[in-house]
Write a protein that holds these residues in place. Sequence first.
Motif, PDB file in Angstrom:
ATOM      1  N   GLY A 194      -2.898  99.309  -5.430  1.00  0.00           N
ATOM      2  CA  GLY A 194      -1.869  98.305  -5.207  1.00  0.00           C
ATOM      3  C   GLY A 194      -1.070  97.960  -6.440  1.00  0.00           C
ATOM      4  N   THR A 195      -1.434  98.528  -7.593  1.00  0.00           N
ATOM      5  CA  THR A 195      -0.679  98.300  -8.816  1.00  0.00           C
ATOM      6  C   THR A 195       0.720  98.889  -8.654  1.00  0.00           C
ATOM      7  N   ARG A 196       1.719  98.140  -9.068  1.00  0.00           N
ATOM      8  CA  ARG A 196       3.100  98.612  -8.942  1.00  0.00           C
ATOM      9  C   ARG A 196       3.736  98.831 -10.305  1.00  0.00           C
ATOM     10  N   ASP A 197       4.741  99.720 -10.328  1.00  0.00           N
ATOM     11  CA  ASP A 197       5.492 100.012 -11.534  1.00  0.00           C
ATOM     12  C   ASP A 197       6.906 100.389 -11.114  1.00  0.00           C
ATOM     13  N   ALA A 198       7.824 100.360 -12.060  1.00  0.00           N
ATOM     14  CA  ALA A 198       9.216 100.738 -11.790  1.00  0.00           C
ATOM     15  C   ALA A 198       9.614 101.852 -12.742  1.00  0.00           C
ATOM     16  N   ILE A 199      10.240 102.874 -12.204  1.00  0.00           N
ATOM     17  CA  ILE A 199      10.686 104.026 -12.984  1.00  0.00           C
ATOM     18  C   ILE A 199      12.207 104.004 -13.023  1.00  0.00           C
ATOM     19  N   THR A 200      12.769 104.067 -14.209  1.00  0.00           N
ATOM     20  CA  THR A 200      14.216 104.054 -14.369  1.00  0.00           C
ATOM     21  C   THR A 200      14.808 105.347 -13.834  1.00  0.00           C
ATOM     22  N   LEU A 201      15.810 105.229 -13.015  1.00  0.00           N
ATOM     23  CA  LEU A 201      16.507 106.399 -12.487  1.00  0.00           C
ATOM     24  C   LEU A 201      17.742 106.650 -13.340  1.00  0.00           C
ATOM     25  N   ALA A 202      17.517 106.952 -14.595  1.00  0.00           N
ATOM     26  CA  ALA A 202      18.590 107.220 -15.543  1.00  0.00           C
ATOM     27  C   ALA A 202      18.335 108.595 -16.158  1.00  0.00           C
ATOM     28  N   PRO A 203      19.374 109.224 -16.655  1.00  0.00           N
ATOM     29  CA  PRO A 203      19.180 110.548 -17.260  1.00  0.00           C
ATOM     30  C   PRO A 203      18.319 110.468 -18.520  1.00  0.00           C
ATOM     31  N   GLY A 204      17.635 111.551 -18.807  1.00  0.00           N
ATOM     32  CA  GLY A 204      16.825 111.625 -20.016  1.00  0.00           C
ATOM     33  C   GLY A 204      15.379 111.237 -19.772  1.00  0.00           C
ATOM     34  N   PRO A 205      14.598 111.166 -20.852  1.00  0.00           N
ATOM     35  CA  PRO A 205      13.180 110.839 -20.715  1.00  0.00           C
ATOM     36  C   PRO A 205      12.970 109.385 -20.317  1.00  0.00           C
ATOM     37  N   ARG A 206      11.772 109.094 -19.809  1.00  0.00           N
ATOM     38  CA  ARG A 206      11.432 107.718 -19.428  1.00  0.00           C
ATOM     39  C   ARG A 206      11.370 106.863 -20.687  1.00  0.00           C
ATOM     40  N   ARG A 207      12.001 105.696 -20.629  1.00  0.00           N
ATOM     41  CA  ARG A 207      12.064 104.799 -21.790  1.00  0.00           C
ATOM     42  C   ARG A 207      11.539 103.427 -21.403  1.00  0.00           C
ATOM     43  N   GLY A 208      11.533 102.527 -22.371  1.00  0.00           N
ATOM     44  CA  GLY A 208      11.071 101.162 -22.136  1.00  0.00           C
ATOM     45  C   GLY A 208      11.919 100.458 -21.090  1.00  0.00           C
ATOM     46  N   ALA A 209      11.347  99.431 -20.483  1.00  0.00           N
ATOM     47  CA  ALA A 209      12.027  98.723 -19.401  1.00  0.00           C
ATOM     48  C   ALA A 209      13.300  98.027 -19.874  1.00  0.00           C
ATOM     49  N   HIS A 210      13.387  97.693 -21.161  1.00  0.00           N
ATOM     50  CA  HIS A 210      14.566  96.980 -21.654  1.00  0.00           C
ATOM     51  C   HIS A 210      15.768  97.896 -21.861  1.00  0.00           C
ATOM     52  N   VAL A 211      15.560  99.201 -21.816  1.00  0.00           N
ATOM     53  CA  VAL A 211      16.651 100.160 -21.975  1.00  0.00           C
ATOM     54  C   VAL A 211      17.251 100.422 -20.594  1.00  0.00           C
ATOM     55  N   PHE A 212      18.543 100.511 -20.500  1.00  0.00           N
ATOM     56  CA  PHE A 212      19.247 100.738 -19.237  1.00  0.00           C
ATOM     57  C   PHE A 212      18.890  99.658 -18.210  1.00  0.00           C
ATOM     58  N   ARG A 213      19.083  98.388 -18.561  1.00  0.00           N
ATOM     59  CA  ARG A 213      18.740  97.282 -17.659  1.00  0.00           C
ATOM     60  C   ARG A 213      19.484  97.341 -16.329  1.00  0.00           C
ATOM     61  N   ASP A 214      20.695  97.888 -16.313  1.00  0.00           N
ATOM     62  CA  ASP A 214      21.494  97.915 -15.090  1.00  0.00           C
ATOM     63  C   ASP A 214      21.308  99.188 -14.278  1.00  0.00           C
ATOM     64  N   ALA A 215      20.465 100.094 -14.734  1.00  0.00           N
ATOM     65  CA  ALA A 215      20.207 101.334 -14.005  1.00  0.00           C
ATOM     66  C   ALA A 215      19.299 101.059 -12.809  1.00  0.00           C
ATOM     67  N   PRO A 216      19.461 101.814 -11.730  1.00  0.00           N
ATOM     68  CA  PRO A 216      18.571 101.628 -10.582  1.00  0.00           C
ATOM     69  C   PRO A 216      17.136 102.026 -10.928  1.00  0.00           C
TER      70      PRO A 216
END
Length: 105
Positions: A23-45
Amino acid sequence: MSAEDEPLSDWYARRAGRRRATGTRDAITLAPGPRRGAHVFRDAPRLVVEWDGFAWQPVGVAENYAQAHLLIARAGTAAALPQSDAPVPLLRKGTGRHRKPDPAG
């Protein structure tokens, strides 16, 4: 069984204590490039996923970081506060040295 061997029940209890909770949840940035910290690309889906005990399963897509936080924290339910293992600190402004100065301020 030798003195060096531990009982299987003890080993299993240690292993279960290290495993990610179902039940643990996480969010993955749907932005180009490698996965980065949550504060990067705040407006990206964001793709919100949930751990089912074996694999990450998609829960939904959020338009931005703030909406993803609501899905992770399960707002609107009895557990409206973030999970103990949620990406912490969520939505924090931060003052780290690696952050660029605000051009407006």
